[in-house]
Enzyme design. Structure first.
Site, mmCIF file in Angstrom:
data_model
loop_
_atom_site.group_PDB
_atom_site.id
_atom_site.type_symbol
_atom_site.label_atom_id
_atom_site.label_comp_id
_atom_site.label_asym_id
_atom_site.label_seq_id
_atom_site.Cartn_x
_atom_site.Cartn_y
_atom_site.Cartn_z
ATOM 1 N N THR A 1 0.853 -1.181 0.000
ATOM 2 C CA THR A 1 0.000 0.000 0.000
ATOM 3 C C THR A 1 0.895 1.239 0.000
ATOM 4 O O THR A 1 2.125 1.142 0.061
ATOM 5 C CB THR A 1 -0.866 0.068 1.268
ATOM 6 O OG1 THR A 1 -0.013 0.314 2.392
ATOM 7 C CG2 THR A 1 -1.622 -1.232 1.501
ATOM 8 N N GLU B 1 13.682 -4.055 0.703
ATOM 9 C CA GLU B 1 14.491 -3.737 -0.468
ATOM 10 C C GLU B 1 13.717 -2.919 -1.493
ATOM 11 O O GLU B 1 14.251 -1.991 -2.103
ATOM 12 C CB GLU B 1 14.995 -5.044 -1.099
ATOM 13 C CG GLU B 1 15.906 -4.878 -2.297
ATOM 14 C CD GLU B 1 17.212 -4.175 -1.932
ATOM 15 O OE1 GLU B 1 17.247 -2.939 -2.027
ATOM 16 O OE2 GLU B 1 18.164 -4.856 -1.534
ATOM 17 N N LYS C 1 12.759 7.903 0.574
ATOM 18 C CA LYS C 1 13.798 6.909 0.263
ATOM 19 C C LYS C 1 15.127 7.342 0.876
ATOM 20 O O LYS C 1 15.860 6.523 1.436
ATOM 21 C CB LYS C 1 13.932 6.755 -1.249
ATOM 22 C CG LYS C 1 12.669 6.190 -1.875
ATOM 23 C CD LYS C 1 12.771 6.141 -3.394
ATOM 24 C CE LYS C 1 11.434 5.727 -3.984
ATOM 25 N NZ LYS C 1 11.391 5.837 -5.437
ATOM 26 N N GLY D 1 8.279 0.896 -11.479
ATOM 27 C CA GLY D 1 7.382 0.051 -12.260
ATOM 28 C C GLY D 1 7.011 -1.186 -11.492
ATOM 29 O O GLY D 1 7.773 -1.672 -10.662
#
Ligand code: ADP
Ligand code: ASP
Ligand code: MG
Length: 836
Positions: free
Chosen positions: A580, A630, A706, A818
C-alpha cells in the site's frame, strides 16, 4: 461386486457440544441451529451456559455471601433478561415462548432466593454453589432445544442430572463411567431411534445422594465425551470460538498456530496442564475407544479445526504444544533425611491425599534431597500444615529440614510425543530460557516422555512460553506441513504490484511461495491452501473494473480483523507484504505480534517519525520477526542489499547519493531533449511510474522518504527535513484534475531553466543525499557527462561513498520503478526470508 446397501447405510452418531460463545446471543444460537439443521444423521447436542453466565452466577453468589446481596439480585436480573431476549428473538409468539420465558424467570428468582439465604447464613457451601450455577446450562439447553424445535428439528431437552452419575464431589465431580453409560443408553437411545435429537445441558450430573454436582470449570467438554463414549458415537465435535487447538494459548503467545491434528495423549496432556480449550479430564472417556474428537471453529464451520485422534502427524516436530497452569505454589519438603530413605515420597503424597489436596506436578530438585510439587496456590497452606504434621517426628529429629511453600509460580508444560525419540529437547528449552534470563525454579520430565514441565515465576510465564514456542519453531506449524516447506504470503493492498507479484510467484523457481490472502480496504480473500493463479487474475480483473475484494467473493473486514483471522489459521512462515502507500505502522506492529515477518514496498511506515520507525524495528527485534524492505528504494535494485554486504564485510558507509525517483528521473531527463514538462509527466503517469497522485513524486516527498530510509540505515536518528518541491505552491492544494489541467501553464518556465543549464553543460536531476547526520532532497544541476547527468528514463542510480570506496564511489544503477521491478524486489526479500 454388489454393494447395494452402501448408499443407504445409516450415518453414524455424533455428539456436538456448543460452547458458551456459540450460544452467547440470538445470532449465535441461530447459527448453531443452522449447523445442526445442515447435518444429516443422528446427533446429541450438548450445550454450555451462555458466554459469561457461569462466571456471573458464581460471582453474584460469592459477593452476596460476602455481604453484598444486591450483587445476586443484579446477576439474577441479567440472567432473566438475557434468556428472555433469546426466547423472544428465536421463538414465534405462542405457548413455547411463554413457557421458556416463565422458566427463565423462575430460575432467576430461585437463584436470587438461594443466594440471599446463603448470604443470611454467611456461608456458601460447594453444594449450594453447584445448585446455583447449574441453571446456566439448564437454561441454555432449554433455549437451544426450543430453537431447534421451532426450526423444525425434532429435539427434546434431556437433563444431564438424569443420567450423568458422579462421585458427588461438589465443584469438581468425577463421573461414574459405568453407571452413566447404562443410564445414558436407556434414556437417549430410544429418542435417537425415533429420529429425535436430545439436547443436554453440559457441565452437570448428579451425586450419589441425587443432588446436582458440577464437573469442574469447562465441564461441558467432558459431558460431550461421556455421552459419546456411552453411546458409542463415531465422533465428538466441540464448537468453540477458537480455530481449534493451538500450539499455545494465543493470549500469551500471539503467534500460536492451529494444530491440524493432535494425538489423544498429547491433547490430554495439554488439557491437563491448563489449556482452557479442553476440560482437563475430557479425554478420559475416549481412552481406547477410537472415537475421534474435533475442536472446530464455530465462526468458520467450513474449516477443519483440530482433529484429536490416534494418528501421528507433524513428525518433524518433537514438541507440538505448550500449556501453562497459573496460580500455583511450589511446596518443598527438604532434608538430608530424605536421601535414600524408602517410603518418604509415599508418605508425602499419602499425607496430601488424606488431606484431599491433589498436586499438579511433582518435581525433583537437582540436589535430590528434596521432594517438590506444585498445587493451586490456595491449597498450599493446607498442604504445608498436613506435611508438617505427618513429618513431626522427622522434623524434630532433624531428618527433615523443613516444609515450605513458594507462592506465585506457574507450571509450563512442553508437550509432544516426538520428544521421546529426540535428544536434547530439555536442553533446547533451557537454552531458550537462560538466553532471556528467565529463571527456572524446578523441572520435571514426565515419566511418559510426553512432556517436560518447568516452574517459573508467574510474572515470567508468558515470556517463557513465547521463548520456548520460538525455540521449537511452533510458529511455523501450519496445514500439517513440515518446516521449510513453503512461505505463505499475505498481500496487504491489491494493485498493480500485487498483480505482478502474483504472476511471478506462480512462475519457475518460486514454487515455495504461495499467496494465501489478499487484503484491501474493503476486506480480504483467504485460502490457507493458496490462492490459485486463476483466482488472483480474476481478482485483478475485478479490481481493474473498480471493484473491491469484499465484492469479489471476499469477506468484509477491517485489515486488523483480517490479519487476526489469517494468523489464527494454518499458515506457515507467514509473510505480510505491504504494497500500500498508506500509514500502516500500527497494523504492521500488530502483525509482528501475530507472527508475521514483514516485507515492505510501502515507504511510509519506515519514513515517518523517528519514534515510529524505532517502534517498528524494535518490535520486530523483540518478537523475533524479520523486516525487509528492499523494494522501498530503487525497486528491484540491490540497494539495501549492497549496504548490508558492505557493512558485513567490515566497511563503513559514509554517504549515499542517489537519483531514486523513477518518476522525477523520467520527467527531468525528458526535459534534456526538449520535451514539455506537462507532457513528460503525463507520459510517466500513463506508464504507471508515478504514485497515484504524481504530486507525491514531484513534491520530492517520495524521494525524500527513500533518502530517509537510507539515512536511517546509516544510523541517522534525527528529525526529518523538507524536500525541495517541484510543484509550485499554487498547484499544491488543488484537485488532481485541476492540477493536470493547469500544469502546461508552467512549461515555459521549465524550458527557460533547462536551457540556461544546458548552456553551461549541465542538466537538472533530483538528488537525495543520505549520511549518518542527515538527509536532503532537491533539484541539482549536474554535469551532463557525470553518472547522474547521463542517467536516462526511470533508471535509478545510487553511489555509495565508504571507507574503502572513497575516491571513486560504488555505483548501483538500473531500472528503479514500475510494478514488475518492484515485485521483483519484493520477491527477493520473500526468498531471502524463506531461506534464512
Ligand atoms: P468453550 O466455548 O467451548 O467453553 P473455551 O472458551 O473454554 O471454549 O476455550 C477456548 C479458549 O481457550 C480460547 O479463548 C483460548 O484463549 C483458550 N486457550 C488456551 N490455550 C489454548 C490452546 N492451546 N488452543 C486454543 N485455545 C486455547
Ligand atoms: N459453563 C461452564 C463453565 O463456564 C461449563 C462449560 O462451559 O463447559 O465453566
Ligand atoms: Mg470451555
Amino acid at each position: 461386486m454388489a454393494r447395494k446397501r452402501t448408499g443407504r447405510s445409516r450415518p453414524r452418531l455424533e455428539v456436538w457440544k456448543f460452547g458458551g460463545a456459540s450460544v452467547a446471543d440470538a445470532a449465535a444460537v441461530r447459527h448453531a441451529v443452522a449447523l445442526v439443521q445442515a447435518h444429516r444423521g443422528p446427533l446429541v447436542v450438548v450445550v454450555s451456559a451462555l458466554a459469561g453466565v457461569t462466571d456471573a452466577l458464581l460471582d453474584g453468589s460469592r459477593r452476596a455471601v460476602a455481604g453484598d446481596p444486591a450483587a445476586a439480585t443484579a446477576v439474577a436480573a441479567t440472567f432473566r433478561r438475557r434468556h428472555r431476549e433469546l426466547a423472544q428473538a428465536l421463538l414465534p409468539r405462542g405457548a413455547a415462548r411463554v413457557k421458556l420465558m416463565a422458566s427463565a424467570d423462575a430460575q432467576a428468582r430461585e437463584y436470587e432466593e438461594i443466594a440471599h439465604a446463603m448470604a443470611a447464613l454467611a456461608d456458601l457451601s460447594e453444594r449450594a454453589s453447584d445448585t446455583l450455577v447449574a441453571r446456566g446450562e439448564r437454561a441454555a439447553s432449554a433455549v437451544v432445544a426450543a430453537a431447534l424445535h421451532a426450526a423444525g428439528r425434532r429435539a427434546v431437552r434431556v437433563d444431564a442430572a438424569e443420567f450423568v452419575s458422579t462421585d458427588g464431589r461438589h465443584g469438581a465431580a468425577a463421573p461414574d463411567l459405568a453407571a452413566t453409560r447404562r443410564q445414558a443408553r436407556a434414556l437417549l437411545l430410544p429418542l435417537l431411534k425415533r429420529g429425535v435429537t436430545p439436547v443436554v445441558p453440559g457441565f452437570i450430573g448428579a451425586g450419589p445422594d441425587g443432588t446436582v454436582t458440577t464437573l469442574g470449570r469447562g465441564g461441558s467438554d467432558l459431558t460431550a465425551t461421556l455421552v459419546a463414549r456411552s453411546l458409542g458415537a463415531a465422533r465428538v465435535v466441540l464448537w468453540k470460538d477458537v480455530a481449534g487447538i493451538l500450539t499455545a494459548d494465543p493470549r500469551a503467545v500471539p503467534d500460536a498456530r492451529l494444530l491440524p491434528q493432535l494425538h489423544h495423549r498429547e491433547a490430554a496432556e495439554v488439557a491437563y496442564f491448563g489449556a482452557k480449550v479442553l476440560h482437563p479430564r475430557a479425554l478420559i472417556p475416549l481412552d481406547g475407544s477410537g472415537i475421534a474428537l474435533h475442536v472446530r471453529s464455530f465462526v468458520h464451520p467450513e474449516r477443519p479445526g483440530t482433529e484429536v485422534s490416534t494418528r501421528q502427524t507433524l513428525a518433524d516436530y518433537p514438541v507440538k504444544a505448550l500449556a501453562t497452569i497459573r496460580g500455583q505454589a511450589l511446596v518443598t519438603v527438604a532434608g538430608k533425611g530424605l536421601m535414600g530413605v524408602p517410603g518418604m515420597a509415599a508418605r508425602t503424597f499419602g499425607a496430601l491425599h488424606a488431606e484431599g489436596v491433589s498436586v499438579s506436578t511433582i518435581f525433583q530438585s537437582s540436589s535430590e534431597s528434596s521432594i517438590g510439587f506444585t498445587l493451586p496456590g490456595v491449597e498450599a497452606d493446607r498442604a504445608v500444615a498436613a506435611l508438617r504434621a505427618a513429618f513431626r517426628e522427622e522434623l524434630k529429629a532433624g531428618l527433615v529440614d523443613g516444609v515450605s511453600a513458594r507462592h506465585g509460580v506457574a507450571v509450563i508444560a512442553v508437550v509432544g510425543r516426538g520428544m521421546a525419540g529426540t535428544p536434547g529437547v530439555a536442553a533446547r528449552v533451557f537454552t531458550a530460557l537462560s538466553a532471556s534470563r528467565i529463571n527456572v525454579i524446578a523441572i520435571a520430565q514426565g515419566s511418559s516422555e510426553l512432556n517436560i514441565s518447568f516452574v517459573v515465576e508467574e510474572a515470567e510465564a508468558a515470556e517463557a512460553a513465547r521463548r520456548v514456542h520460538t525455540a521449537f519453531q511452533l510458529g511455523k506449524i501450519g496445514g500439517g506441513r513440515p518446516p521449510g516447506h513453503s512461505t505463505d504470503v499475505v498481500l496487504l493492498g491489491f494493485g498493480r504490484v500485487s498483480r505482478a507479484l502474483a504472476g511471478m510467484a506462480a512462475g519457475a523457481g518460486n514454487g515455495r511461495i504461495r499467496i494465501v490472502a489478499a487484503l484491501d480496504r474493503s476486506g480480504y480473500v483467504f485460502d490457507a491452501r493458496g490462492l490459485s493463479r486463476g483466482r488472483l487474475l480474476k481478482l485483478a480483473e475485478g479490481k481493474d473494473k473498480g471493484k473491491l475484494l469484499a465484492g469479489l467473493g471476499g469477506r468484509r473486514a477491517s485489515a486488523q480483523e483480517a490479519l487476526h483471522e489469517i494468523a489464527a489459521h494454518a499458515v506457515s512462515r507467514p509473510v505480510l507484504v505491504d504494497v500500500t502507500a498508506e500509514e500502516t505502522s500500527d497494523l504492521l506492529v500488530t502483525a509482528l505480534g501475530q507472527g508475521f515477518d514483514l516485507v515492505l514496498a510501502n515507504k511510509k511506515p519506515l519514513a515517518g517519525s523517528a519514534a515510529a520507525y524505532r517502534r517498528l524495528v524494535d518490535t520486530a527485534a523483540s518478537s523475533g520477526r524479520r523486516l525487509r524492505y528492499e523494494a522501498t528504494v530503487g525497486a528491484g535494485l540491490p540497494v539495501i542489499d549492497t549496504f548490508r554486504k558492505l557493512v558485513e564485510s567490515g566497511d563503513s558507509v559514509r554517504r549515499v547519493e542517489g537519483c531514486v525517483s523513477g518518476t522525477l528521473g523520467f520527467v527531468l531527463s525528458s526535459l534534456d531533449s526538449g520535451k514539455a514538462f506537462s507532457e513528460a509527466l503525463r507520459e510517466a503517469m500513463a506508464r504507471g511510474y508515478t504514485e497515484p497522485d504524481p504530486r507525491e513524486d514531484l513534491s520530492g516527498a517520495d524521494a525524500l522518504r527513500k533518502g530517509l530510509i537510507l539515512a536511517r540505515l546509516l544510523g541517522f536518528a534525527g528529525a526529518t527535513p523538507h524536500a525541495e518541491s517541484l510543484v509550485v505552491r499554487a498547484l499544491a492544494g488543488v484537485t488532481l484534475q485541476q492540477f493536470l489541467a493547469r500544469l502546461p501553464g508552467f512549461d515555459g518556465a521549465w524550458r527557460t531553466r533547462v536551457a540556461r543549464e544546458a548552456a553551461r553543460g549541465r542538466v537538472l536531476r533530483y538528488v537525495v543525499i543520505a549520511t549518518p547526520r542527515g538527509v536532503s532532497a532537491g533539484l541539482r544541476a549536474v554535469p551532463r557527462d557525470s553518472p547522474f547527468g547521463s542517467l536516462q528514463g526511470t533508471r535509478n542510480l545510487l553511489s555509495f561513498t565508504t571507507r574503502r570506496y572513497h575516491a571513486e564511489p560504488l555505483v548501483v544503477a538500473g531500472p528503479g520503478a514500475g510494478p514488475e521491478v518492484t515485485a521483483a524486489g519484493i520477491l527477493n526479500d520473500i526468498h531471502a526470508l524463506g531461506s534464512e
